[in-house]
Scaffold this active site. Structure first.
Site, mmCIF file in Angstrom:
data_model
loop_
_atom_site.group_PDB
_atom_site.id
_atom_site.type_symbol
_atom_site.label_atom_id
_atom_site.label_comp_id
_atom_site.label_asym_id
_atom_site.label_seq_id
_atom_site.Cartn_x
_atom_site.Cartn_y
_atom_site.Cartn_z
ATOM 1 N N CYS A 217 24.524 -9.299 3.674
ATOM 2 C CA CYS A 217 25.528 -10.337 3.973
ATOM 3 C C CYS A 217 26.345 -9.962 5.198
ATOM 4 C CB CYS A 217 26.464 -10.501 2.781
ATOM 5 S SG CYS A 217 25.573 -10.854 1.277
ATOM 6 N N LYS B 275 32.548 -19.519 4.906
ATOM 7 C CA LYS B 275 31.765 -18.409 4.346
ATOM 8 C C LYS B 275 31.434 -17.368 5.424
ATOM 9 C CE LYS B 275 29.064 -15.843 2.027
ATOM 10 N NZ LYS B 275 29.420 -15.067 0.855
HETATM 11 N N1 SAJ Z 1 31.995 -0.910 3.695
HETATM 12 C C1 SAJ Z 1 32.558 0.134 4.419
HETATM 13 N N2 SAJ Z 1 33.905 0.310 4.358
HETATM 14 C C2 SAJ Z 1 34.706 -0.482 3.607
HETATM 15 C C3 SAJ Z 1 34.133 -1.547 2.882
HETATM 16 C C4 SAJ Z 1 32.762 -1.732 2.941
HETATM 17 O O1 SAJ Z 1 31.867 0.883 5.105
HETATM 18 O O2 SAJ Z 1 35.922 -0.241 3.593
HETATM 19 C C5 SAJ Z 1 30.536 -1.113 3.774
HETATM 20 C C6 SAJ Z 1 29.845 -0.926 2.426
HETATM 21 O O3 SAJ Z 1 29.577 0.423 2.165
HETATM 22 C C7 SAJ Z 1 28.594 -1.742 2.624
HETATM 23 C C8 SAJ Z 1 29.077 -2.895 3.502
HETATM 24 O O4 SAJ Z 1 30.284 -2.455 4.097
HETATM 25 O O5 SAJ Z 1 27.605 -1.004 3.321
HETATM 26 C C9 SAJ Z 1 29.313 -4.181 2.777
HETATM 27 O O6 SAJ Z 1 29.942 -3.947 1.532
HETATM 28 P P1 SAJ Z 1 31.089 -4.883 0.943
HETATM 29 O O7 SAJ Z 1 31.513 -4.330 -0.352
HETATM 30 O O8 SAJ Z 1 32.157 -5.079 1.949
HETATM 31 O O9 SAJ Z 1 30.426 -6.323 0.824
HETATM 32 P P2 SAJ Z 1 29.084 -6.911 0.162
HETATM 33 O O10 SAJ Z 1 28.049 -7.044 1.220
HETATM 34 O O11 SAJ Z 1 28.727 -6.228 -1.101
HETATM 35 O O12 SAJ Z 1 29.639 -8.371 -0.252
HETATM 36 C C10 SAJ Z 1 30.236 -9.189 0.737
HETATM 37 C C11 SAJ Z 1 31.579 -9.706 0.189
HETATM 38 N N3 SAJ Z 1 32.329 -10.358 1.237
HETATM 39 C C12 SAJ Z 1 33.631 -10.059 1.517
HETATM 40 O O13 SAJ Z 1 34.227 -9.214 0.897
HETATM 41 C C13 SAJ Z 1 34.301 -10.851 2.576
HETATM 42 C C14 SAJ Z 1 31.317 -10.659 -0.953
HETATM 43 O O14 SAJ Z 1 32.539 -11.271 -1.414
HETATM 44 C C15 SAJ Z 1 30.340 -11.768 -0.514
HETATM 45 O O15 SAJ Z 1 30.060 -12.671 -1.569
HETATM 46 C C16 SAJ Z 1 29.041 -11.099 -0.088
HETATM 47 O O16 SAJ Z 1 29.338 -10.246 1.035
HETATM 48 C C17 SAJ Z 1 28.053 -12.171 0.285
HETATM 49 O O17 SAJ Z 1 27.158 -12.453 -0.537
HETATM 50 O O18 SAJ Z 1 28.197 -12.790 1.331
#
Ligand code: SAJ
Length: 434
Positions: free
Chosen positions: A271, A217
């Protein structure tokens, strides 16, 4: 379910993961007791309502509460299976020490009512070794029970770690369809947990040991953090070189083995900005890349603040709209949000010149109090503000046609408006650099 009837499953923690999980288990026909420390949350759920925003969750919760399959309470009660989904933040001690106190106090509550034949599943993102610590705590509280890994006989209780991996905004769909790793304290525990999840998960469930599942995880989120850090570092480099980072990434991604993520104003949420620290904390000497990636993503927030400040200062007296407060697109979650930090910093500095557009907020968060900043809607922003700072890629912002923003000064940290013209008065990199 009458409160006198014993539930099949008790879900401890009714937040972004626990509530949807409880509702999905209830939908499969099981009687579920949801437990939360907040009296308000409990009352809301028992009315068939929800305290968080998540696609389709309202209808699902209403349905299972009406059918008597989901009941919320403030105290853990006996059940066949216990699912723990409480927060695991890190301590604000400057060392990012993981704080597993909520997990341990949930385990303590569960220990009180445990009976032979029960299974306990920890879902909270946790540092490696937490499931065993939880087992040890329960062993110390319930010497009458044989616990897995501590006895040669068949244990009375099964204990497993099974992390959620759902994406906010797609939680219900992903809860049912994602593959899951299921880590048992022993292989027998893993098999028991597997048959529990098979009742409501359509994705493939893969069994392993508890420590590997805990690490898996953390690795998933650290992987994403490192990859976003690469994109964010590129955006800062492109800014220094006067290049359009979005164009560079778009072109590089045409290579069949390159898939660069999108820069933004930093990484938010509870996360991805937190979990990599659990790895760094567990192996500080061995994790320089993961630690640096965290630093790069945090530094991007300061870069965005500096860029936004320059733009606001370049237009004295102009009204400014900060578009978005959420930590990512199309959700109402403002926790650990870089957008919120950028907007609040501008509000403190520029006061009533700053306006905030956040369709998912009814009011501005606390830190905006007394700054003079105001919450307005997108139409008012397009009408009244000359400077637009895009902080979140909400669909409603993406849909703004060029004609309504062509004459604005724009700093687009998300790259949502590739057609925005660059005014001659500002440097070329200002508009597009992420
Ligand atoms: N972000 C960027 N650029 C990107 C992708 C995301 O700047 O290309 C930023 C987003 O704007 C945000 C942050 O990253 O601020 C996180 O967003 P996210 O969509 O990547 O992830 P979370 O936090 O919504 O959810 C993540 C997910 N993990 C992965 O994709 C590996 C989700 O599957 C997990 O279940 C979740 O963390 C968790 O609960 O751990």
């Amino acid at each position: 379910m009458h409160t006198s009837q014993m539930p099949d499953v008790c879900v401890v923690g009714l937040g972004y993961i626990g509530l949807p999980t409880a509702a999905i288990i209830a939908r499969s026909g099981a009687r579920v007791l949801g437990v939360d420390v907040s009296r308000e949350v409990v009352a809301t759920i028992n009315r068939g309502e929800i305290h968080i925003e998540e696609v389709d969750l309202d209808g699902l919760v209403r349905g299972v509460v009406q059918r008597g399959l989901l009941v919320a309470t403030e105290t853990v009660q006996p059940a066949d299976a216990f699912v723990i989904a409480v927060p695991t933040p890190f301590a604000r001690d400057g060392k990012h020490t993981p704080d597993i106190s909520y997990v341990l106090s949930a385990a303590q509550e569960v220990a009180r009512v445990l009976r032979p034949g029960n299974i306990i599943i920890l879902e909270s993102t946790s540092p490696v070794g937490t499931t065993e610590q939880m087992r040890d705590l329960i062993a110390s509280l319930r010497p009458d029970l044989k616990l897995p890994g501590l006895t040669r006989e068949t244990p009375d209780i099964a204990i497993a770690y099974c992390p959620e991996r759902v994406l906010p905004g797609r939680i219900l769909e992903e809860l049912a369809n994602n593959d899951r790793s299921i880590g048992g304290i022993t292989p027998r525990c893993a098999r028991k947990a597997l048959s529990f999840y098979k009742r409501f998960v359509r994705g493939t469930c893969v069994t392993t040991d508890a420590r590997s599942a805990e690490m898996t995880k953390l690795v998933e989120n650290a992987y994403r953090d490192v990859n976003i850090a690469f994109a964010n570092e590129l955006s800062i480099i492109a800014d220094a070189m006067g290049l359009d980072v979005w164009e560079v990434i778009r072109l590089a991604n045409r290579h069949p083995r390159v898939n660069i993520l999108q820069p933004g104003p930093g990484v938010g949420g509870h996360c991805i900005a937190v979990d990599p620290w659990f790895i760094v904390h567990g192996a500080p000497e061995q994790a320089p890349l993961i630690r640096t990636a965290r630093g790069v993503n945090d530094s991007k927030i300061h870069h965005a603040i500096a860029r936004a400040t320059e733009l606001v200062e370049s237009a004295p007296g102009a009204k400014v709209a900060c578009l978005g407060l959420a930590f990512k697109a199309n959700i109402d979650d403002f926790r650990e949000s870089p957008a919120r930090l950028v907007a609040a910093t501008l509000a403190r500095r520029f006061g009533e010149r700053i306006h905030v557009v956040e369709p998912h907020a009814a009011q501005l968060p606390m830190e905006f109090t007394d700054t003079g900043a105001q919450l307005i809607d997108i139409d008012a922003a397009l009408e009244d503000c000359d400077v637009l700072i895009v902080l979140v890629d909400h669909d409603v912002f993406k849909a703004v046609p060029l004609a309504e923003r062509a004459d604005k000064l724009v700093y687009d940290t998300r790259g949502i408006w590739p057609d925005q013209p660059v005014p001659a008065t500002i440097a070329g990199e200002m508009r597009k650099a992420g």
